[in-house]
Design an enzyme around this catalytic site. Sequence first.
Site, mmCIF file in Angstrom:
data_model
loop_
_atom_site.group_PDB
_atom_site.id
_atom_site.type_symbol
_atom_site.label_atom_id
_atom_site.label_comp_id
_atom_site.label_asym_id
_atom_site.label_seq_id
_atom_site.Cartn_x
_atom_site.Cartn_y
_atom_site.Cartn_z
ATOM 1 C CB SER A 192 28.617 -4.423 -148.394
ATOM 2 O OG SER A 192 29.074 -4.846 -149.660
ATOM 3 C CB THR A 193 27.059 -0.803 -144.270
ATOM 4 O OG1 THR A 193 27.312 0.514 -144.761
ATOM 5 C CG2 THR A 193 28.355 -1.490 -143.879
ATOM 6 N N GLY A 194 24.666 -0.614 -146.833
ATOM 7 C CA GLY A 194 23.360 -0.042 -147.159
ATOM 8 C C GLY A 194 22.423 -1.111 -147.684
ATOM 9 C CE1 TYR A 250 23.883 -4.419 -153.660
ATOM 10 C CE2 TYR A 250 26.248 -4.680 -153.563
ATOM 11 C CZ TYR A 250 25.099 -4.473 -154.288
ATOM 12 O OH TYR A 250 25.165 -4.334 -155.652
ATOM 13 C CG ASP A 260 26.772 2.963 -158.290
ATOM 14 O OD1 ASP A 260 27.744 3.557 -158.795
ATOM 15 O OD2 ASP A 260 26.169 2.045 -158.849
ATOM 16 C CG ASP A 289 27.643 14.286 -150.245
ATOM 17 O OD1 ASP A 289 28.105 13.304 -150.872
ATOM 18 O OD2 ASP A 289 26.806 15.060 -150.736
ATOM 19 C CB ILE A 290 31.416 9.790 -150.195
ATOM 20 C CG1 ILE A 290 32.856 9.313 -150.496
ATOM 21 C CG2 ILE A 290 30.412 9.387 -151.277
ATOM 22 C CD1 ILE A 290 33.112 7.878 -150.203
ATOM 23 N N GLY A 337 21.965 4.816 -153.638
ATOM 24 C CA GLY A 337 22.926 5.066 -152.569
ATOM 25 C C GLY A 337 24.153 5.825 -153.027
#
Length: 183
Positions: A126-128, A130, A38, A14-15, A36
């Site tokens: 961008s890999t989610g 997007y 964000d 988890d970031i 996500g």
Amino acid sequence: MSTSHPTLTLVQGDITEQTVDAVVNAANSSLLGGGGVDGAIHRRGGPEILAECRSLRAAQYGRGLPTGQAVATTAGRLPARWVIHTVGPVHSDSEDRTDLLASCYRESLRVAAELGARAVAFPAISTGVYRWPVADGARTAVATVRAAVAESPDAFDEIRFVVFDDRAREAYEAALADAADAG
């Protein structure tokens, strides 16, 4: 100052739980939260992040933060000092937007260096939602970060890639291994 290149590490987790100087947020251009990464950063970090994002929108980014750019706010209740918000590109099958994705990593590191952040955690930008292909996103992330830190080897102690699932972890492991083999 460090006298060697920073360590590039990979963490599956988890970031919002990363104890680093700066966490990079895969933000949307509104800077007002979303889904996500964000949404997770805004929820866990609390209202201080949103308040600073609103101030940035009012003062500088009335139309939103442009894709590929980066800006910092407080980290609120996160175990970091700052959040660096960057807007990744939406993947396109008809247009190569790799330079915009690479810009997210370069600009985030530029902002981190200006802040004096020695340890920085990146999500897989961008890999989610997007839709950027994970393996290509990992290669772009690793190559861009390696090039950026080669230009300023004393600026950072650690650059951490934080991924959510096995598929992303495997893609980043492969990208890091390929980069190490390349020199």
